[in-house]
Scaffold this active site. Sequence first.
Site, PDB file in Angstrom:
ATOM      1  N   CYS A 131       2.364  -1.397  15.332  1.00  0.00           N
ATOM      2  CA  CYS A 131       2.569  -0.963  14.243  1.00  0.00           C
ATOM      3  C   CYS A 131       1.973   0.368  14.221  1.00  0.00           C
ATOM      4  O   CYS A 131       0.731   0.619  14.468  1.00  0.00           O
ATOM      5  CB  CYS A 131       1.724  -1.967  13.264  1.00  0.00           C
TER       6      CYS A 131
ATOM      7  N   HIS B  23       0.853  -1.109   0.077  1.00  0.00           N
ATOM      8  CA  HIS B  23       0.012   0.025   0.026  1.00  0.00           C
ATOM      9  C   HIS B  23       0.939   0.997   0.084  1.00  0.00           C
ATOM     10  O   HIS B  23       2.100   0.944   0.317  1.00  0.00           O
ATOM     11  CB  HIS B  23      -0.989  -0.086   1.210  1.00  0.00           C
TER      12      HIS B  23
ATOM     13  N   HIS C  45       4.929  -7.129   1.722  1.00  0.00           N
ATOM     14  CA  HIS C  45       5.416  -7.180   3.295  1.00  0.00           C
ATOM     15  C   HIS C  45       4.417  -8.265   3.752  1.00  0.00           C
ATOM     16  O   HIS C  45       3.321  -8.549   3.394  1.00  0.00           O
ATOM     17  CB  HIS C  45       5.368  -6.193   4.033  1.00  0.00           C
TER      18      HIS C  45
END
Lengths: 155, 155
Positions: B122, B70, B108
Amino acid sequence: MPEDRKPKPVRRAARGRRGWESVEVHQYKQDQATPYEGVTRQVLFRDSRLKGELRYFEVAPGGYSTLERHEHMHAVLVLHGAGQCLVGDEVQKIGLHDLVTVPPWTWHQFRAAPDEPLGFLCLVDAERDRPQLPNESELEGLKASPAVRDFLGGR
Amino acid sequence: MPEDRKPKPVRRAARGRRGWESVEVHQYKQDQATPYEGVTRQVLFRDSRLKGELRYFEVAPGGYSTLERHEHMHAVLVLHGAGQCLVGDEVQKIGLHDLVTVPPWTWHQFRAAPDEPLGFLCLVDAERDRPQLPNESELEGLKASPAVRDFLGGR
């Protein structure tokens, strides 16, 4: 990590001690006029493509961060050790992985336990205002609460 | 914590287990079309007055997050356990307090070790785009690297 220098995908935590191999350790404040004791600062994530920054602060046993407030928020997660925090007029013990929210314009300070460091992550907006220190009357106002007075006196 | 409900200044980590007393645990993806296994998601800090969000993901032993990319960045800190991550065409082992940077538009995936969970923080921008999944040709491209092929196959 200076802004915009491309970081490696993985930067290792130091093994057998706290901290990270490749992250510089800074004095907490450049400005010596602000009272604090025994605090270091490391910038874990700062990148022009990210609107938040993640920093790691470590307060030595018995040390404390500056008592201050500002418009920007702090979102804190304790990563090591234990201590206490003042947020507004609340004093609370904090320990491993506890979460602390400091809303805008709220007086706050972090203190390590006498015998333990206090290490915490702090998320802030990359663009943010500078902290304000309390004036004498604000400090007196804070000390109206016995719990806050004890906290500020390091008791 | 739903956005804008005023949080308490301190929210406690659960003692004797991973997680937080007052933070809801969600399935990682609402959308069942995206492949993943054994992942939970908790939002630690989300607030309209903060431009970043801090989430905690936990991948069960042997589990994995969705392989995706993204525009927005991920800034990751491992909080528990161990595993591996794929970032672009690099596969790396990760463990306690290691830092992972996932730049924009970079494939990822995170995998827990076979015998350990992988829990990580995160940091992302609150405003962000939705992830893309690889098409068959992109997946074949990734698998051109033997290390990536082994990682994607869970070996």
